[in-house]
Design a protein around this motif. Structure first.
Motif, PDB file in Angstrom:
ATOM      1  N   THR A   1       0.833  -1.122  -0.079  1.00 60.92           N
ATOM      2  CA  THR A   1      -0.037  -0.026   0.030  1.00 60.92           C
ATOM      3  C   THR A   1       0.976   1.340   0.056  1.00 60.92           C
ATOM      4  O   THR A   1       1.616   1.243   0.800  1.00 60.92           O
ATOM      5  CB  THR A   1      -1.051  -0.096   1.102  1.00 60.92           C
ATOM      6  N   LEU A   2       0.641   1.965  -0.851  1.00 56.69           N
ATOM      7  CA  LEU A   2       1.504   3.241  -1.049  1.00 56.69           C
ATOM      8  C   LEU A   2       0.974   4.323   0.040  1.00 56.69           C
ATOM      9  O   LEU A   2      -0.057   4.548   0.540  1.00 56.69           O
ATOM     10  CB  LEU A   2       1.165   3.887  -2.365  1.00 56.69           C
ATOM     11  N   PRO A   3       1.953   4.907   0.664  1.00 53.11           N
ATOM     12  CA  PRO A   3       1.638   6.033   1.647  1.00 53.11           C
ATOM     13  C   PRO A   3       0.997   7.111   0.925  1.00 53.11           C
ATOM     14  O   PRO A   3       0.984   7.278  -0.269  1.00 53.11           O
ATOM     15  CB  PRO A   3       3.055   6.752   2.064  1.00 53.11           C
ATOM     16  N   ALA A   4       0.237   8.049   1.693  1.00 52.60           N
ATOM     17  CA  ALA A   4      -0.493   9.075   1.397  1.00 52.60           C
ATOM     18  C   ALA A   4       0.643   9.962   0.591  1.00 52.60           C
ATOM     19  O   ALA A   4       1.637  10.239   0.891  1.00 52.60           O
ATOM     20  CB  ALA A   4      -1.065   9.987   2.239  1.00 52.60           C
ATOM     21  N   GLY A   5      -0.052  10.435  -0.588  1.00 51.84           N
ATOM     22  CA  GLY A   5       0.928  11.445  -1.587  1.00 51.84           C
ATOM     23  C   GLY A   5       1.913  10.814  -2.350  1.00 51.84           C
ATOM     24  O   GLY A   5       2.534  11.513  -3.192  1.00 51.84           O
ATOM     25  N   VAL A   6       1.940   9.417  -2.286  1.00 48.91           N
ATOM     26  CA  VAL A   6       3.227   8.901  -2.922  1.00 48.91           C
ATOM     27  C   VAL A   6       2.389   8.312  -4.423  1.00 48.91           C
ATOM     28  O   VAL A   6       1.257   7.741  -4.286  1.00 48.91           O
ATOM     29  CB  VAL A   6       3.634   7.724  -2.334  1.00 48.91           C
ATOM     30  N   ARG A   7       2.809   8.466  -5.389  1.00 44.01           N
ATOM     31  CA  ARG A   7       2.123   8.142  -6.611  1.00 44.01           C
ATOM     32  C   ARG A   7       3.353   7.318  -7.643  1.00 44.01           C
ATOM     33  O   ARG A   7       4.360   7.567  -7.659  1.00 44.01           O
ATOM     34  CB  ARG A   7       1.901   9.336  -7.586  1.00 44.01           C
ATOM     35  N   ARG A   8       2.858   6.464  -8.370  1.00 42.11           N
ATOM     36  CA  ARG A   8       3.429   5.813  -9.526  1.00 42.11           C
ATOM     37  C   ARG A   8       3.854   6.527 -10.654  1.00 42.11           C
ATOM     38  O   ARG A   8       2.949   7.117 -11.174  1.00 42.11           O
ATOM     39  CB  ARG A   8       2.971   4.470  -9.648  1.00 42.11           C
ATOM     40  N   VAL A   9       5.045   6.758 -11.030  1.00 41.84           N
ATOM     41  CA  VAL A   9       5.422   7.549 -12.271  1.00 41.84           C
ATOM     42  C   VAL A   9       6.467   7.041 -13.249  1.00 41.84           C
ATOM     43  O   VAL A   9       7.540   6.407 -12.622  1.00 41.84           O
ATOM     44  CB  VAL A   9       5.951   9.160 -11.726  1.00 41.84           C
ATOM     45  N   GLU A  10       6.101   7.006 -14.287  1.00 43.86           N
ATOM     46  CA  GLU A  10       7.425   6.588 -15.358  1.00 43.86           C
ATOM     47  C   GLU A  10       8.099   7.922 -15.546  1.00 43.86           C
ATOM     48  O   GLU A  10       7.610   8.776 -16.178  1.00 43.86           O
ATOM     49  CB  GLU A  10       6.694   6.176 -16.542  1.00 43.86           C
ATOM     50  N   ASP A  11       9.612   7.534 -15.362  1.00 36.50           N
ATOM     51  CA  ASP A  11      10.236   8.664 -15.676  1.00 36.50           C
ATOM     52  C   ASP A  11      10.338   9.160 -17.056  1.00 36.50           C
ATOM     53  O   ASP A  11      10.701   8.102 -17.837  1.00 36.50           O
ATOM     54  CB  ASP A  11      11.579   8.441 -14.986  1.00 36.50           C
ATOM     55  N   SER A  12      10.209  10.180 -17.426  1.00 39.42           N
ATOM     56  CA  SER A  12      10.355  10.605 -18.959  1.00 39.42           C
ATOM     57  C   SER A  12      11.350  10.158 -19.652  1.00 39.42           C
ATOM     58  O   SER A  12      11.469   9.616 -20.695  1.00 39.42           O
ATOM     59  CB  SER A  12       9.863  11.744 -19.133  1.00 39.42           C
ATOM     60  N   PRO A  13      12.678  10.678 -19.167  1.00 39.14           N
ATOM     61  CA  PRO A  13      13.949  10.522 -19.943  1.00 39.14           C
ATOM     62  C   PRO A  13      14.216   9.083 -19.990  1.00 39.14           C
ATOM     63  O   PRO A  13      14.666   8.764 -20.834  1.00 39.14           O
ATOM     64  CB  PRO A  13      14.736  11.288 -18.924  1.00 39.14           C
ATOM     65  N   THR A  14      14.050   8.267 -18.828  1.00 35.61           N
ATOM     66  CA  THR A  14      14.646   7.045 -18.767  1.00 35.61           C
ATOM     67  C   THR A  14      13.569   5.852 -19.172  1.00 35.61           C
ATOM     68  O   THR A  14      13.901   4.817 -19.157  1.00 35.61           O
ATOM     69  CB  THR A  14      15.366   6.651 -17.453  1.00 35.61           C
ATOM     70  N   ARG A  15      12.393   6.121 -18.648  1.00 34.89           N
ATOM     71  CA  ARG A  15      11.330   5.252 -18.832  1.00 34.89           C
ATOM     72  C   ARG A  15      11.323   4.396 -17.587  1.00 34.89           C
ATOM     73  O   ARG A  15      10.639   3.230 -17.600  1.00 34.89           O
ATOM     74  CB  ARG A  15      11.236   4.359 -20.195  1.00 34.89           C
ATOM     75  N   LEU A  16      12.023   4.784 -16.912  1.00 30.64           N
ATOM     76  CA  LEU A  16      12.170   3.683 -15.515  1.00 30.64           C
ATOM     77  C   LEU A  16      10.852   3.888 -14.598  1.00 30.64           C
ATOM     78  O   LEU A  16      10.351   4.997 -14.646  1.00 30.64           O
ATOM     79  CB  LEU A  16      13.294   4.122 -14.722  1.00 30.64           C
ATOM     80  N   ALA A  17      10.364   2.933 -14.012  1.00 31.12           N
ATOM     81  CA  ALA A  17       9.171   3.026 -13.034  1.00 31.12           C
ATOM     82  C   ALA A  17       9.896   3.856 -11.683  1.00 31.12           C
ATOM     83  O   ALA A  17      10.835   3.265 -11.228  1.00 31.12           O
ATOM     84  CB  ALA A  17       8.824   1.604 -12.620  1.00 31.12           C
ATOM     85  N   THR A  18       9.169   4.510 -11.172  1.00 27.37           N
ATOM     86  CA  THR A  18       9.292   5.513  -9.754  1.00 27.37           C
ATOM     87  C   THR A  18       8.190   5.357  -9.054  1.00 27.37           C
ATOM     88  O   THR A  18       7.149   5.328  -9.254  1.00 27.37           O
ATOM     89  CB  THR A  18       9.920   6.833 -10.206  1.00 27.37           C
ATOM     90  N   LEU A  19       8.327   5.719  -7.683  1.00 24.50           N
ATOM     91  CA  LEU A  19       7.544   6.178  -6.695  1.00 24.50           C
ATOM     92  C   LEU A  19       7.975   7.563  -6.511  1.00 24.50           C
ATOM     93  O   LEU A  19       9.259   7.745  -6.324  1.00 24.50           O
ATOM     94  CB  LEU A  19       7.464   5.367  -5.501  1.00 24.50           C
ATOM     95  N   ARG A  20       7.073   8.478  -6.151  1.00 25.77           N
ATOM     96  CA  ARG A  20       7.453  10.030  -6.181  1.00 25.77           C
ATOM     97  C   ARG A  20       6.550  10.464  -5.118  1.00 25.77           C
ATOM     98  O   ARG A  20       5.311  10.193  -5.145  1.00 25.77           O
ATOM     99  CB  ARG A  20       7.286  10.548  -7.395  1.00 25.77           C
ATOM    100  N   SER A  21       7.033  11.499  -4.462  1.00 27.29           N
ATOM    101  CA  SER A  21       6.059  12.208  -3.461  1.00 27.29           C
ATOM    102  C   SER A  21       6.786  13.756  -3.832  1.00 27.29           C
ATOM    103  O   SER A  21       7.920  13.907  -3.914  1.00 27.29           O
ATOM    104  CB  SER A  21       6.084  11.933  -2.031  1.00 27.29           C
ATOM    105  N   SER A  22       6.057  14.863  -3.398  1.00 25.09           N
ATOM    106  CA  SER A  22       6.666  16.116  -3.614  1.00 25.09           C
ATOM    107  C   SER A  22       6.474  16.654  -2.146  1.00 25.09           C
ATOM    108  O   SER A  22       5.783  16.771  -1.193  1.00 25.09           O
ATOM    109  CB  SER A  22       5.461  17.013  -4.313  1.00 25.09           C
ATOM    110  N   GLY A  23       7.799  17.379  -1.936  1.00 26.29           N
ATOM    111  CA  GLY A  23       7.940  18.189  -0.618  1.00 26.29           C
ATOM    112  C   GLY A  23       7.665  19.564  -0.958  1.00 26.29           C
ATOM    113  O   GLY A  23       7.047  20.179  -1.966  1.00 26.29           O
ATOM    114  N   ARG A  24       8.443  20.364  -0.095  1.00 24.55           N
ATOM    115  CA  ARG A  24       8.180  21.798   0.040  1.00 24.55           C
ATOM    116  C   ARG A  24       9.354  22.590  -0.331  1.00 24.55           C
ATOM    117  O   ARG A  24       9.483  23.921   0.002  1.00 24.55           O
ATOM    118  CB  ARG A  24       7.867  22.395   1.501  1.00 24.55           C
ATOM    119  N   GLY A  25      10.068  22.178  -1.251  1.00 25.20           N
ATOM    120  CA  GLY A  25      11.184  22.926  -1.992  1.00 25.20           C
ATOM    121  C   GLY A  25      12.680  22.760  -1.280  1.00 25.20           C
ATOM    122  O   GLY A  25      13.469  23.471  -1.740  1.00 25.20           O
ATOM    123  N   SER A  26      12.937  21.744  -0.354  1.00 23.56           N
ATOM    124  CA  SER A  26      14.185  21.420   0.238  1.00 23.56           C
ATOM    125  C   SER A  26      14.939  20.767  -0.862  1.00 23.56           C
ATOM    126  O   SER A  26      16.334  20.868  -0.878  1.00 23.56           O
ATOM    127  CB  SER A  26      14.106  20.574   1.193  1.00 23.56           C
TER     128      SER A  26
END
Length: 198
Positions: A1-26
């Motif tokens: 189960t993915l934590p809140a705010g985590v999404r599955r994204v295919e990275d555009s340049p590499t086509r690799l599978a990733t999990l991603r979350s967005s922070g506040r600019g750090s």
């Protein structure tokens, strides 16, 4: 189960599978898994790192689980993938490599202007001698014996060595992850671990 705010994204340049979350600019923390691992190994890190302001990206290496396969595999291929991915991430980008991912991160260290590079459970010495025979056997049979059969033998050996079996859904995830990984990728990773300095 993915934590809140985590999404599955295919990275555009590499086509690799990733999990991603967005922070506040750090900046971004890029997480590279190890041998037989995947991006899901880092699930418990997403919430605390994101809460601290970081964007977090965990990746399946090429040939691993949900990422596309390649014709050949080596540290340079995997390191270049991380650098290409990092170019499109909010900086500074801090690279964390776990186990074999640490060897890949070490190869990538001089190829991109990272905020930092951390090797997690990745040396400084070779793998333990007790693992050599298992890795040699695995590298030898990959591509010659069905992955399902290899998984069953591996799971039985792990249980015999005292492995605590996880809940059934997690064990099934681990099985599916193994079966969906390119056997040539696993064989190349095993050879890299065996060739490490003694």
């Amino acid at each position: 189960t993915l934590p809140a705010g985590v999404r599955r994204v295919e990275d555009s340049p590499t086509r690799l599978a990733t999990l991603r979350s967005s922070g506040r600019g750090s900046g971004t923390i890029l997480l590279a898994p190890g041998f037989t691992g995947s991006k899901e190994d880092f699930l418990e890190l997403f919430e605390p790192l994101t809460a601290a302001g970081w964007s977090v990206v965990a990746v399946d290496h090429r040939g691993q689980f949900e990422s596309p396969w390649a014709q050949d595999y080596d540290l340079d291929l995997w390191a270049d993938d991380l650098c290409r991915m990092a170019e499109g991430l909010p900086g500074p980008v801090h690279l964390v490599g776990h186990s074999l991912g640490g060897l890949i991160a070490g190869r990538a260290a001089a190829r991109f202007e990272w905020g930092s590079v951390a090797l997690l459970n990745s040396g400084s010495g070779p793998i333990h001698q007790s693992q050599h025979d298992r890795l040699r056997l695995l590298a030898k049979v990959l591509g010659h014996i069905p992955m399902e059969q290899i998984w069953e033998a591996k799971a039985a050996a792990d249980r015999a060595n005292g492995w605590t079996v996880p809940p059934a859904p997690i064990e099934e995830f681990m099985r599916q992850r193994f079966l969906r990984t390119d056997p040539r990728s696993l064989a190349a990773m095993a050879r890299i671990l065996l060739a490490g300095p003694q």
